[in-house]
Write an enzyme that holds these catalytic residues in place. Structure first.
Site, PDB file in Angstrom:
ATOM      1  N   ASP A   1       9.892 -31.089  15.032  1.00 36.04           N
ATOM      2  CA  ASP A   1       9.961 -30.642  13.677  1.00 36.04           C
ATOM      3  C   ASP A   1      11.540 -30.299  13.262  1.00 36.04           C
ATOM      4  O   ASP A   1      11.955 -29.182  13.673  1.00 36.04           O
ATOM      5  CB  ASP A   1       9.159 -29.146  13.560  1.00 36.04           C
ATOM      6  CG  ASP A   1       8.846 -28.759  12.129  1.00 36.04           C
ATOM      7  OD1 ASP A   1       9.596 -29.305  11.243  1.00 36.04           O
ATOM      8  OD2 ASP A   1       8.314 -27.718  12.071  1.00 36.04           O
TER       9      ASP A   1
ATOM     10  N   GLU B   1      14.329 -25.787   4.953  1.00 36.16           N
ATOM     11  CA  GLU B   1      12.889 -26.060   4.907  1.00 36.16           C
ATOM     12  C   GLU B   1      12.214 -24.953   5.584  1.00 36.16           C
ATOM     13  O   GLU B   1      11.179 -24.307   4.937  1.00 36.16           O
ATOM     14  CB  GLU B   1      12.635 -27.141   5.447  1.00 36.16           C
ATOM     15  CG  GLU B   1      11.101 -27.760   4.852  1.00 36.16           C
ATOM     16  CD  GLU B   1      10.080 -27.153   5.865  1.00 36.16           C
ATOM     17  OE1 GLU B   1       8.957 -27.160   5.370  1.00 36.16           O
ATOM     18  OE2 GLU B   1      10.643 -26.684   6.936  1.00 36.16           O
ATOM     19  N   GLU B   2      12.735 -24.228   6.700  1.00 38.42           N
ATOM     20  CA  GLU B   2      11.917 -23.336   7.414  1.00 38.42           C
ATOM     21  C   GLU B   2      12.128 -22.040   7.011  1.00 38.42           C
ATOM     22  O   GLU B   2      11.548 -21.070   7.202  1.00 38.42           O
ATOM     23  CB  GLU B   2      12.429 -23.504   8.956  1.00 38.42           C
ATOM     24  CG  GLU B   2      12.267 -24.801   9.459  1.00 38.42           C
ATOM     25  CD  GLU B   2      10.705 -25.110   9.910  1.00 38.42           C
ATOM     26  OE1 GLU B   2       9.822 -24.235   9.477  1.00 38.42           O
ATOM     27  OE2 GLU B   2      10.572 -26.276  10.606  1.00 38.42           O
TER      28      GLU B   2
END
Ligand SMILES: *[C@@H]1O[C@H](CO)[C@@H](O)[C@H](O)[C@H]1NC(C)=O
Ligand SMILES: *[C@@H]1O[C@H](CO)[C@@H](O)[C@H](O)[C@H]1NC(C)=O
Ligand SMILES: *[C@@H]1O[C@H](CO)[C@@H](O)[C@H](O)[C@H]1NC(C)=O
Length: 394
Positions: A143, A177-178
């Site tokens: 990820d 994004e995280e």
């Protein structure tokens, strides 16, 4: 553009001592590191495993993505693409370092029919690349640097085979994004590029994401008056207002989606009072609902329940609508996801959105994050077929 031959990544394991490369058909070769991993190499130069390892070994925890962005810029420029680094400015965070999205395409056409995208930030903490058997461990292996590396190699492979032209496909790799989706939102608002189809890379076990639930988070503040618990008539108990309301919230009838399953509720935080013998003056609760469908109705029913409650203040904290994606593509299985992605932050009006990538979300944020070697190889095949499918869509 039509291309009928799909790259079938068929590899055979060859015992190998100090060798590097075993030529296969065309530009597919089998590279055997001493690790015994199988590789995919384009034009004798662009090695999937080498790119994946390099990306993983550059720590890029959210808000610290500068170096990995510069690495990708150089890599993609050397591969002959036009590359733009987009400075992402989020003054609210008051960061000292410069953070960049990376946008790459063929030639001069910035607008492309398809954008293939993923994120270059990871969750903390960083831990480096290592191989055990067929598993590749390291922060971001799965990820989402597994997606980034396979998207890049797929793109270069299609260019090398002359299966894509200027204006067909671009690559967009974003920061943040995280944490808040800030990189993708910034690209949507300021990159000034236009696309009609998005392919989003996240760990989906090589299946097409059907969509993900939305989330509605709200907070309840109860205000009372402290007093000795022996004389409750002198005070107002915040918990006596908060607890029944929470109970009513648990009884809410929440909508079920045939695609995404049930909406679910979690009272994730409760705080109230100071001691057993003091009437509590304050109470607080934070509640989240994972919304599968009918987002507006869910919000309305919560508001209906909390309105006109004495001693209670209600505050919305965060809201994200459920996201529905395109998942009916011949040759692909589908998967329902319970995690959020950058999909809602790409706010341009896309006609089709696909979510696909190597690795399983179950190991994604853990301290044993890994991706299977074979998943990376299969993802190149999957992205190749998805691009083919997308380029044939209206
Ligand atoms: C930020 O990233 C750089 C480059 O990967 C790394 O050397 C550094 O340790 C990171 N800093 C923090 C605070 O994680
Ligand atoms: C990204 O999208 C989510 C979900 O809609 C939203 O909560 C978040 O604020 C967005 N990020 C930015 C920077 O706007
Ligand atoms: C973006 O692309 C879509 C689909 O091709 C098109 O309808 C739209 O007009 C374009 N918008 C801009 C600002 O170019």
């Amino acid at each position: 553009m039509k291309f009928s031959t799909i790259v079938a990544a068929v590899f055979t394991a060859v015992a190998c001592v100090d060798c590097r490369v075993t030529p296969e058909t065309n530009n597919q070769v089998l590279l055997q590191f001493d690790t015994g991993l199988k590789d995919y190499i384009v034009d004798d130069k662009y090695s999937l495993l080498q790119l994946h390892k390099s990306l993983v070994d550059i720590s890029s925890v959210s808000f610290n993505e500068t170096e990995v962005a510069k690495y990708l810029e150089q890599y993609l420029t050397d591969a002959g693409l036009t590359v733009e680094l987009q400075l992402v400015e989020e003054p609210a965070y008051n960061l000292k370092n410069k953070r960049y999205n990376v946008y790459a395409y063929l030639g001069d056409r910035r607008d492309t029919k398809v954008v293939m995208t993923s994120h270059i930030d990871t969750v903390p903490p960083f831990f480096p690349y290592r191989v055990e058997g067929s598993k590749i461990y390291g922060r971001g292996t799965n990820d989402a640097k597994g997606s980034v590396a396979t998207q890049v190699i797929t793109f270069l492979d299609l260019v090398s085979k002359k299966m894509i032209n200027e204006g067909d496909v671009s690559l967009l790799f974003v920061v943040g994004e995280e944490v808040n989706g800030g990189g993708m939102k910034y690209a949507s608002d300021h990159l000034n590029a236009n696309w009609s189809i998005g392919i989003f890379g996240e760990p989906t076990e090589l299946k097409l994401g059907v969509g993900h639930k939305g989330i509605y988070i709200f907070e309840l503040f109860a205000e009372g008056k402290a007093a000795h618990s022996g004389y409750p008539q002198l005070g107002v108990s915040a918990t006596e207002f908060l607890v029944p309301l929470l109970n009513d919230i648990l009884q809410l009838q929440l909508p079920h989606s045939t695609l995404l399953g049930p909406s679910t509720i979690n009272i994730g935080r409760i705080e109230a009072g100071v001691a057993a013998n003091v009437i509590p003056a304050k109470g607080f609760a934070q509640v989240s609902i994972r919304v599968a469908t009918d987002y507006d109705k869910v919000v309305e029913s919560v508001k209906e329940l909390v309105k006109d409650r004495q001693h209670i203040t209600f505050k919305e904290y965060q809201g994200v609508r459920p996201q529905y994606l395109d998942y009916k593509v011949p040759g692909f299985d589908s998967i329902i996801l319970a995690y959020s992605t950058d999909v809602p932050n790409l706010t341009l009006p896309l006609s089709h959105r696909f979510l696909y990538g190597p690795g399983s979300i179950f190991v994604a944020h853990g301290d044993h994050e890994y991706v299977e070697n074979q998943d990376l190889l299969d993802a190149i095949d999957g992205y190749t077929r998805l691009i083919d499918h997308a380029l044939h869509l209206d």
